[in-house]
Design a protein around this motif. Structure first.
Motif, mmCIF file in Angstrom:
data_model
loop_
_atom_site.group_PDB
_atom_site.id
_atom_site.type_symbol
_atom_site.label_atom_id
_atom_site.label_comp_id
_atom_site.label_asym_id
_atom_site.label_seq_id
_atom_site.Cartn_x
_atom_site.Cartn_y
_atom_site.Cartn_z
ATOM 1 N N ALA A 65 0.816 -1.218 0.000
ATOM 2 C CA ALA A 65 0.000 0.000 0.000
ATOM 3 C C ALA A 65 0.851 1.271 0.000
ATOM 4 O O ALA A 65 0.586 2.197 -0.780
ATOM 5 C CB ALA A 65 -0.940 -0.008 1.201
ATOM 6 N N LEU A 66 1.865 1.340 0.846
ATOM 7 C CA LEU A 66 2.680 2.550 0.926
ATOM 8 C C LEU A 66 3.538 2.724 -0.324
ATOM 9 O O LEU A 66 3.696 3.844 -0.826
ATOM 10 C CB LEU A 66 3.575 2.513 2.171
ATOM 11 C CG LEU A 66 4.381 3.783 2.435
ATOM 12 C CD1 LEU A 66 3.454 4.959 2.735
ATOM 13 C CD2 LEU A 66 5.367 3.592 3.589
ATOM 14 N N ALA A 228 2.582 13.492 10.359
ATOM 15 C CA ALA A 228 1.402 13.236 9.529
ATOM 16 C C ALA A 228 1.232 11.739 9.331
ATOM 17 O O ALA A 228 2.155 10.961 9.593
ATOM 18 C CB ALA A 228 1.552 13.938 8.183
ATOM 19 N N PRO A 229 0.054 11.323 8.866
ATOM 20 C CA PRO A 229 -0.136 9.900 8.557
ATOM 21 C C PRO A 229 0.792 9.468 7.423
ATOM 22 O O PRO A 229 1.131 10.269 6.544
ATOM 23 C CB PRO A 229 -1.606 9.823 8.120
ATOM 24 C CG PRO A 229 -2.239 11.073 8.615
ATOM 25 C CD PRO A 229 -1.164 12.101 8.627
ATOM 26 N N PHE A 230 1.200 8.212 7.451
ATOM 27 C CA PHE A 230 2.018 7.699 6.355
ATOM 28 C C PHE A 230 1.199 7.655 5.065
ATOM 29 O O PHE A 230 1.710 7.916 3.981
ATOM 30 C CB PHE A 230 2.535 6.300 6.701
ATOM 31 C CG PHE A 230 3.509 6.277 7.837
ATOM 32 C CD1 PHE A 230 4.817 6.699 7.655
ATOM 33 C CD2 PHE A 230 3.131 5.852 9.097
ATOM 34 C CE1 PHE A 230 5.732 6.676 8.695
ATOM 35 C CE2 PHE A 230 4.030 5.824 10.145
ATOM 36 C CZ PHE A 230 5.340 6.245 9.955
ATOM 37 N N ILE A 231 -0.076 7.299 5.191
ATOM 38 C CA ILE A 231 -0.992 7.245 4.067
ATOM 39 C C ILE A 231 -2.200 8.127 4.396
ATOM 40 O O ILE A 231 -2.820 7.949 5.448
ATOM 41 C CB ILE A 231 -1.440 5.806 3.772
ATOM 42 C CG1 ILE A 231 -0.238 4.957 3.328
ATOM 43 C CG2 ILE A 231 -2.532 5.771 2.697
ATOM 44 C CD1 ILE A 231 -0.575 3.516 3.053
ATOM 45 N N LYS A 232 -2.519 9.054 3.523
ATOM 46 C CA LYS A 232 -3.609 9.983 3.797
ATOM 47 C C LYS A 232 -4.961 9.271 3.781
ATOM 48 O O LYS A 232 -5.145 8.264 3.105
ATOM 49 C CB LYS A 232 -3.610 11.117 2.771
ATOM 50 C CG LYS A 232 -2.392 12.025 2.862
ATOM 51 C CD LYS A 232 -2.476 13.131 1.834
ATOM 52 C CE LYS A 232 -1.263 14.058 1.926
ATOM 53 N NZ LYS A 232 -1.317 15.147 0.917
ATOM 54 N N ARG A 233 -5.878 9.854 4.519
ATOM 55 C CA ARG A 233 -7.224 9.274 4.598
ATOM 56 C C ARG A 233 -7.893 9.228 3.228
ATOM 57 O O ARG A 233 -8.665 8.312 2.928
ATOM 58 C CB ARG A 233 -8.072 10.089 5.570
ATOM 59 C CG ARG A 233 -9.443 9.516 5.841
ATOM 60 C CD ARG A 233 -10.105 10.212 6.994
ATOM 61 N NE ARG A 233 -11.326 9.544 7.405
ATOM 62 C CZ ARG A 233 -11.970 9.789 8.532
ATOM 63 N NH1 ARG A 233 -11.498 10.691 9.373
ATOM 64 N NH2 ARG A 233 -13.063 9.137 8.823
ATOM 65 N N SER A 234 -7.607 10.194 2.382
ATOM 66 C CA SER A 234 -8.243 10.282 1.071
ATOM 67 C C SER A 234 -7.581 9.389 0.021
ATOM 68 O O SER A 234 -8.083 9.275 -1.095
ATOM 69 C CB SER A 234 -8.212 11.734 0.576
ATOM 70 O OG SER A 234 -6.869 12.212 0.509
ATOM 71 N N SER A 235 -6.478 8.756 0.366
ATOM 72 C CA SER A 235 -5.750 7.946 -0.604
ATOM 73 C C SER A 235 -6.538 6.697 -0.991
ATOM 74 O O SER A 235 -7.210 6.081 -0.161
ATOM 75 C CB SER A 235 -4.390 7.526 -0.035
ATOM 76 O OG SER A 235 -3.765 6.572 -0.870
ATOM 77 N N GLU A 236 -6.427 6.311 -2.254
ATOM 78 C CA GLU A 236 -7.084 5.078 -2.703
ATOM 79 C C GLU A 236 -6.437 3.847 -2.089
ATOM 80 O O GLU A 236 -7.011 2.748 -2.120
ATOM 81 C CB GLU A 236 -7.022 4.973 -4.230
ATOM 82 C CG GLU A 236 -5.610 4.880 -4.790
ATOM 83 C CD GLU A 236 -5.591 4.735 -6.295
ATOM 84 O OE1 GLU A 236 -6.169 3.747 -6.803
ATOM 85 O OE2 GLU A 236 -5.006 5.623 -6.953
ATOM 86 N N TYR A 237 -5.259 4.012 -1.503
ATOM 87 C CA TYR A 237 -4.554 2.899 -0.880
ATOM 88 C C TYR A 237 -4.741 2.865 0.635
ATOM 89 O O TYR A 237 -4.062 2.113 1.337
ATOM 90 C CB TYR A 237 -3.063 2.960 -1.222
ATOM 91 C CG TYR A 237 -2.812 2.890 -2.714
ATOM 92 C CD1 TYR A 237 -2.952 1.688 -3.395
ATOM 93 C CD2 TYR A 237 -2.474 4.032 -3.439
ATOM 94 C CE1 TYR A 237 -2.746 1.625 -4.769
ATOM 95 C CE2 TYR A 237 -2.269 3.979 -4.807
ATOM 96 C CZ TYR A 237 -2.405 2.769 -5.464
ATOM 97 O OH TYR A 237 -2.202 2.702 -6.824
ATOM 98 N N ASN A 238 -5.654 3.688 1.132
ATOM 99 C CA ASN A 238 -5.954 3.688 2.562
ATOM 100 C C ASN A 238 -6.855 2.494 2.883
ATOM 101 O O ASN A 238 -8.068 2.606 2.990
ATOM 102 C CB ASN A 238 -6.639 4.995 2.964
ATOM 103 C CG ASN A 238 -6.951 5.042 4.444
ATOM 104 O OD1 ASN A 238 -6.264 4.422 5.262
ATOM 105 N ND2 ASN A 238 -7.994 5.760 4.815
ATOM 106 N N ARG A 239 -6.234 1.340 3.007
ATOM 107 C CA ARG A 239 -6.970 0.102 3.236
ATOM 108 C C ARG A 239 -7.078 -0.193 4.719
ATOM 109 O O ARG A 239 -6.416 0.410 5.548
ATOM 110 C CB ARG A 239 -6.256 -1.055 2.528
ATOM 111 C CG ARG A 239 -6.087 -0.844 1.032
ATOM 112 C CD ARG A 239 -5.087 -1.803 0.454
ATOM 113 N NE ARG A 239 -4.872 -1.564 -0.983
ATOM 114 C CZ ARG A 239 -3.859 -2.067 -1.662
ATOM 115 N NH1 ARG A 239 -2.970 -2.838 -1.047
ATOM 116 N NH2 ARG A 239 -3.727 -1.820 -2.953
ATOM 117 N N CYS A 240 -7.922 -1.147 5.017
ATOM 118 C CA CYS A 240 -8.071 -1.604 6.402
ATOM 119 C C CYS A 240 -7.067 -2.707 6.660
ATOM 120 O O CYS A 240 -6.982 -3.671 5.890
ATOM 121 C CB CYS A 240 -9.492 -2.109 6.637
ATOM 122 S SG CYS A 240 -9.777 -2.650 8.343
#
Length: 269
Positions: A65-66, A228-240
């Motif tokens: 994801a990252l 900051a977050p490593f992956i933004k909340r709005s990112s398409e890769y912000n998976r669970c």
């Protein structure tokens, strides 16, 4: 009759063979079940570490994801080579190999202790590439979320990590075989806690098939770096992400585990 079949399907023990036929429903377009490839699971020896690293980069990290979110080029990253090499040196990683020696899959396994995330952050601090630095920080943060060493009162835990099956050998049960063999390896070495972090949907289905228990789950944007977050909340890769375990907790630790999970939920919000 509706069908005009000149030849029918012939069923064998390991294969459905589609013979020539003619039908308004296009039976000759039925999908052919491929013959299962026989494989064996073997340790990744030192002379195969470079090959294992190439496989990890080509088939695992390119779907991470990252890595996808940052559009990282992992192929010429010596810092990642060195990090992956330290994991392989433990000798717990496994190859799935066909009869002719072709590598069909890989599972990177390693034992970790509470100091490992701190050591990884120290290593990351001196890396020049900001994406590589964040990848290592992300890995360290995930490794201690939640803190299973404290939760289960164990000095070391066994981690099933970086599991990949090469495209030509997928959907044949190899991933399940690698996870089961990895669990057996951990138990033979006396580890009481086995951890498997699952980000992709097929990962958690695999973990459940192998009887691991989901301890907690949270979206990746909840993992934060220094600012900051490593992956933004709005990112398409912000998976669970789901953290699965196979553990034999002490009798008096159940209450403490629940308390720490509750505290983790409060922290992640």
């Amino acid at each position: 009759m509706v069908f005009n079949l000149t030849k029918l399907l012939r069923l064998t023990s390991n294969k459905v063979v589609l013979r020539e036929c003619h039908s308004i429903f296009g039976l000759k377009d039925l999908i052919q079940q491929e013959k299962l490839v026989k494989v064996s699971v073997v340790p990744v020896h030192k002379d195969k570490h470079a090959l294992a690293i190439d496989i990890i980069k080509e088939y695992f990290l390119t779907e991470h994801a990252l890595v996808c979110d940052r559009r990282m080029n992992v192929h010429d990253d010596r810092a990642l080579d060195e990090y992956l090499g330290t994991l392989l040196k433990q000798g717990n990683s496994l190859f799935a190999k066909t009869r002719d020696g072709t590598i069909a899959g890989l599972c990177v396994n390693f034992a970790s202790s509470p100091v490992d995330p701190k050591n990884l952050r120290n290593y990351a601090f001196y890396r020049q590439d900001p994406n590589t630095k964040d990848f290592l920080y992300f890995t360290a943060k995930l490794q201690e979320t939640p803190n299973l060493w404290s939760m289960f009162k164990e000095p070391k835990i066994f981690q099933i990590n970086m599991l990949t099956v090469l495209p030509d050998y997928r959907r044949q049960g190899l991933a399940t075989m690698l996870v089961e063999k990895s669990q057996a390896l951990a138990q033979s070495q006396g580890y009481k806690v086995i951890r498997m972090d699952c980000i992709n949907p097929y990962d958690y289905k695999l973990a459940e098939r192998c009887m691991l228990k989901c301890l907690t789950k949270f979206p990746l944007h909840k993992l934060r770096g220094a600012n900051a977050p490593f992956i933004k909340r709005s990112s398409e890769y912000n998976r669970c992400i789901r953290v699965y375990v196979n553990a034999r907790p002490q009798i008096d630790s159940d209450k403490e585990i629940k308390q720490q999970l509750s505290e983790l939920e409060d922290i992640l919000g």
